[in-house]
Design an enzyme around this catalytic site. Structure first.
Site, PDB file in Angstrom:
ATOM      1  CE  LYS A   1      -2.141  -1.473   3.726  1.00 19.57           C
ATOM      2  NZ  LYS A   1      -1.482  -2.793   3.843  1.00 19.57           N
ATOM      3  CB  THR A   2       3.692   2.348   2.205  1.00 22.92           C
ATOM      4  OG1 THR A   2       2.886   2.042   3.336  1.00 22.92           O
ATOM      5  CG2 THR A   2       4.446   3.633   2.456  1.00 22.92           C
TER       6      THR A   2
ATOM      7  CG  ASP B   1       0.018   3.423   6.822  1.00 26.23           C
ATOM      8  OD1 ASP B   1      -0.833   2.727   6.238  1.00 26.23           O
ATOM      9  OD2 ASP B   1       1.083   2.962   7.279  1.00 26.23           O
TER      10      ASP B   1
ATOM     11  CB  THR C   1      -5.070  -3.455   7.801  1.00 22.69           C
ATOM     12  OG1 THR C   1      -5.333  -2.644   8.948  1.00 22.69           O
ATOM     13  CG2 THR C   1      -3.600  -3.375   7.470  1.00 22.69           C
TER      14      THR C   1
ATOM     15  NE  ARG D   1       6.414  -3.958   6.018  1.00 20.27           N
ATOM     16  CZ  ARG D   1       5.237  -3.363   6.186  1.00 20.27           C
ATOM     17  NH1 ARG D   1       4.314  -3.933   6.926  1.00 20.27           N
ATOM     18  NH2 ARG D   1       4.986  -2.209   5.617  1.00 20.27           N
TER      19      ARG D   1
HETATM   20  P1  ADP Z   1       2.084  -1.862   3.274  1.00 25.96           P
HETATM   21  O1  ADP Z   1       2.092  -0.368   3.150  1.00 25.96           O
HETATM   22  O2  ADP Z   1       0.953  -2.520   2.520  1.00 25.96           O
HETATM   23  O3  ADP Z   1       2.152  -2.342   4.702  1.00 25.96           O
HETATM   24  P2  ADP Z   1       4.659  -1.675   1.955  1.00 25.96           P
HETATM   25  O4  ADP Z   1       4.297  -0.903   0.758  1.00 25.96           O
HETATM   26  O5  ADP Z   1       5.347  -0.931   3.066  1.00 25.96           O
HETATM   27  O6  ADP Z   1       3.383  -2.439   2.549  1.00 25.96           O
HETATM   28  O7  ADP Z   1       5.561  -2.906   1.476  1.00 25.96           O
HETATM   29  C1  ADP Z   1       6.602  -3.446   2.242  1.00 25.96           C
HETATM   30  C2  ADP Z   1       7.819  -3.684   1.383  1.00 25.96           C
HETATM   31  O8  ADP Z   1       7.565  -4.754   0.489  1.00 25.96           O
HETATM   32  C3  ADP Z   1       8.198  -2.514   0.472  1.00 25.96           C
HETATM   33  O9  ADP Z   1       9.133  -1.666   1.059  1.00 25.96           O
HETATM   34  C4  ADP Z   1       8.809  -3.160  -0.719  1.00 25.96           C
HETATM   35  O10 ADP Z   1      10.191  -3.359  -0.525  1.00 25.96           O
HETATM   36  C5  ADP Z   1       8.128  -4.495  -0.777  1.00 25.96           C
HETATM   37  N1  ADP Z   1       7.059  -4.517  -1.779  1.00 25.96           N
HETATM   38  C6  ADP Z   1       5.734  -4.349  -1.554  1.00 25.96           C
HETATM   39  N2  ADP Z   1       5.035  -4.492  -2.682  1.00 25.96           N
HETATM   40  C7  ADP Z   1       5.930  -4.750  -3.659  1.00 25.96           C
HETATM   41  C8  ADP Z   1       5.814  -5.012  -5.065  1.00 25.96           C
HETATM   42  N3  ADP Z   1       4.618  -5.064  -5.659  1.00 25.96           N
HETATM   43  N4  ADP Z   1       6.946  -5.216  -5.772  1.00 25.96           N
HETATM   44  C9  ADP Z   1       8.159  -5.199  -5.161  1.00 25.96           C
HETATM   45  N5  ADP Z   1       8.335  -4.973  -3.836  1.00 25.96           N
HETATM   46  C10 ADP Z   1       7.236  -4.752  -3.078  1.00 25.96           C
END
Ligand code: ADP
Length: 345
Positions: A68-69, A113, A162, A221
Site C-alpha cells: 500500500k505504501t 496510513d 488494513t 515485506r
Molecule cells: P504496506 O504499506 O501494505 O504495509 P509496503 O508498501 O510498506 O506495505 O511494502 C513493504 C515492502 O515490500 C516494500 O518496502 C517493498 O520493498 C516491498 N514490496 C511491496 N510491494 C511490492 C511489489 N509489488 N513489488 C516489489 N516490492 C514490493
C-alpha cells in the site's frame, strides 16, 4: 520526493522501515505482481498527465506488507510531484491535519496510513477538503467566534487501510478509486527476492529465491525480512552466497517452518486447537489467551491463515481446519468416534 514523515514508530519499526524503503520500487514499471492494479494506475496517471489535472483520491486496502505504501510512494514519482506522509493515529484533532492540507501544493499527494484509525471529527474535517478543496476553520471563542472558509490547492489524498470495513460510508465514497491488494504468488515473490538480492549485491540461486518466496506468507515485506536474515546468515556462516541449503538452515534457525509459518502463527494454531478444542472461538478470547492485541491477530496473523485454510471463520468464531491439525502433527478429532469431526460448520 518525500517531504514530511510523521509516523510514530519504535526503533525496531524504524529498522524495518529503513530496509523496506531501500528495497521499495520507485516507479510503476518496477512494481512486481498486482498487475491489474498497476494497469489501472497507469491509466489514471497517463490521463492526469495528459489533462494536467490532479489524480483523484485513492484508497488502498489489504493486509500489512502487501504494497500500500509502495504504491503511494510510486505515484508522486510517476507524476513528478511531492508526497507528505502521516498516519491516522498521529492525527487526533483537526489542527493536526491542517498543516498537511495547507502545505499541499497543486497536484501533490497526502498519504494517510491506517486511515481507518482517524477520529470521527478529523474524518469529518477532511470531507470538505477532499470534495471541495476548502476547510472551515473556527477563529476566536464564544460570541467572537467566526468561521472562515480557507481554500486549498487541489491535492490528492491516498489512504491506506488494513480494515476497509471500518471506514465510514461517507469517507469511502470520497475516494474515486478503491484498490484491494491481495497476497502474492510464489513466482511473484521469488522475482521480488531475486531483484532485491541484486540490489543488496548478494548472489542467490533461483531455487533459493523460490524457497524464500514459498516461506514468506504471500507478503513482500515478509520476503524482504526473510531475505535479509538469510543474507546475514550466508555472510556469517558461509561465503555470502544464498543457496537452497543456506535458506533451509537460516529459516530453521529463525523458526520459520516448511509452510512459512512463524512462531506466532503456530502459537495461534496451537492455542486454537489445544486450549479451545479447535473452536469455534471468538478472536477476543484467543487474543486474551495469547496475550496479544485483537488488532494484531485480525490484521497480521489471521489473514494468511484464513487464505491458506489453516482456519475458517464462522458466525460463532474461528475454527481450526484439518490442515491445521495435520500441520501441528495432530489427528483431527472425530465427532462420534467414527469419522472426522465436522470442522466446517
Ligand atoms: P504496506 O504499506 O501494505 O504495509 P509496503 O508498501 O510498506 O506495505 O511494502 C513493504 C515492502 O515490500 C516494500 O518496502 C517493498 O520493498 C516491498 N514490496 C511491496 N510491494 C511490492 C511489489 N509489488 N513489488 C516489489 N516490492 C514490493
Amino acid at each position: 520526493m518525500v517531504r514530511q514523515v510523521m509516523v510514530p514508530a519504535t526503533a525496531e519499526d524504524n529498522d524495518d522501515k529503513r530496509r523496506d524503503a531501500a528495497l521499495r520500487p520507485r516507479f510503476l514499471r518496477e512494481v512486481i505482481g498486482q498487475k491489474a492494479v498497476v494497469k489501472r494506475l497507469e491509466i489514471v496517471v497517463n490521463a492526469c498527465k495528459k489533462n494536467q489535472e490532479p489524480l483523484s483520491h485513492i484508497l488502498f486496502d489489504g493486509p500489512p506488507g502487501l504494497g500500500k505504501t509502495t504504491f503511494a510512494t510510486v505515484l508522486p514519482n510517476e507524476l513528478g510531484t511531492t508526497i507528505q506522509m502521516t498516519s491516522g493515529p498521529a492525527l487526533s484533532k483537526p489542527a493536526d491535519v491542517l498543516p498537511f492540507l495547507t502545505n499541499a501544493t497543486e497536484g501533490s499527494i497526502l498519504f494517510i496510513d491506517e486511515i481507518h484509525r482517524l477520529p470521527r471529527w478529523v474524518e469529518e474535517f477532511l470531507y470538505s477538503a477532499m470534495e471541495d478543496f476548502r476547510v472551515d476553520i473556527v477563529l476566536g471563542e464564544g460570541i467572537n467566534a467566526r468561521t472562515i472558509s480557507m481554500p486549498l490547492k487541489r491535492f490528492t489524498l491516498i489512504g491506506a487501510t488494513t480494515r476497509s470495513g471500518m471506514l465510514t460510508g461517507p469517507m469511502r465514497d470520497r475516494f474515486k478509486m478503491h484498490e484491494h491488494l491481495d497476497f502474492y504468488s510464489v513466482d511473484e515473490l521469488a522475482e521480488i527476492v531475486s531483484v532485491n538480492a541484486r540490489k543488496l549485491q548478494t548472489p542467490i540461486t533461483p531455487e533459493a529465491a523460490v524457497e524464500i518466496a514459498r516461506r514468506s506468507r504471500g507478503t513482500p515485506r515478509v520476503a524482504n525480512s526473510r531475505l535479509w536474515w538469510t543474507r546475514s546468515y550466508a555472510i556469517s556462516e558461509a561465503n555470502g552466497s544464498i543457496t537452497l541449503p543456506i535458506v533451509q538452515a537460516a529459516l530453521q534457525m529463525s523458526e520459520v517452518d516448511s509452510a512459512g509459518l512463524d512462531k506466532q502463527d503456530r502459537r495461534y494454531l496451537e492455542t486454537l486447537v489445544k486450549v479451545f478444542d479447535g473452536g469455534p472461538t471468538g478472536v477476543e478470547a484467543l487474543a486474551a489467551t495469547l496475550n496479544l492485541a485483537v488488532d494484531t491477530l485480525s490484521d497480521e496473523v489471521e489473514p494468511y491463515l484464513l487464505r491458506e485454510q489453516f482456519i475458517v471463520r464462522s458466525p460463532r468464531g474461528r475454527l481450526a481446519t484439518a490442515r491445521a491439525y495435520q500441520h501441528l502433527g495432530l489427528h483431527p478429532p472425530t465427532a462420534s468416534g467414527d469419522g472426522p469431526r465436522l470442522l466446517f460448520e
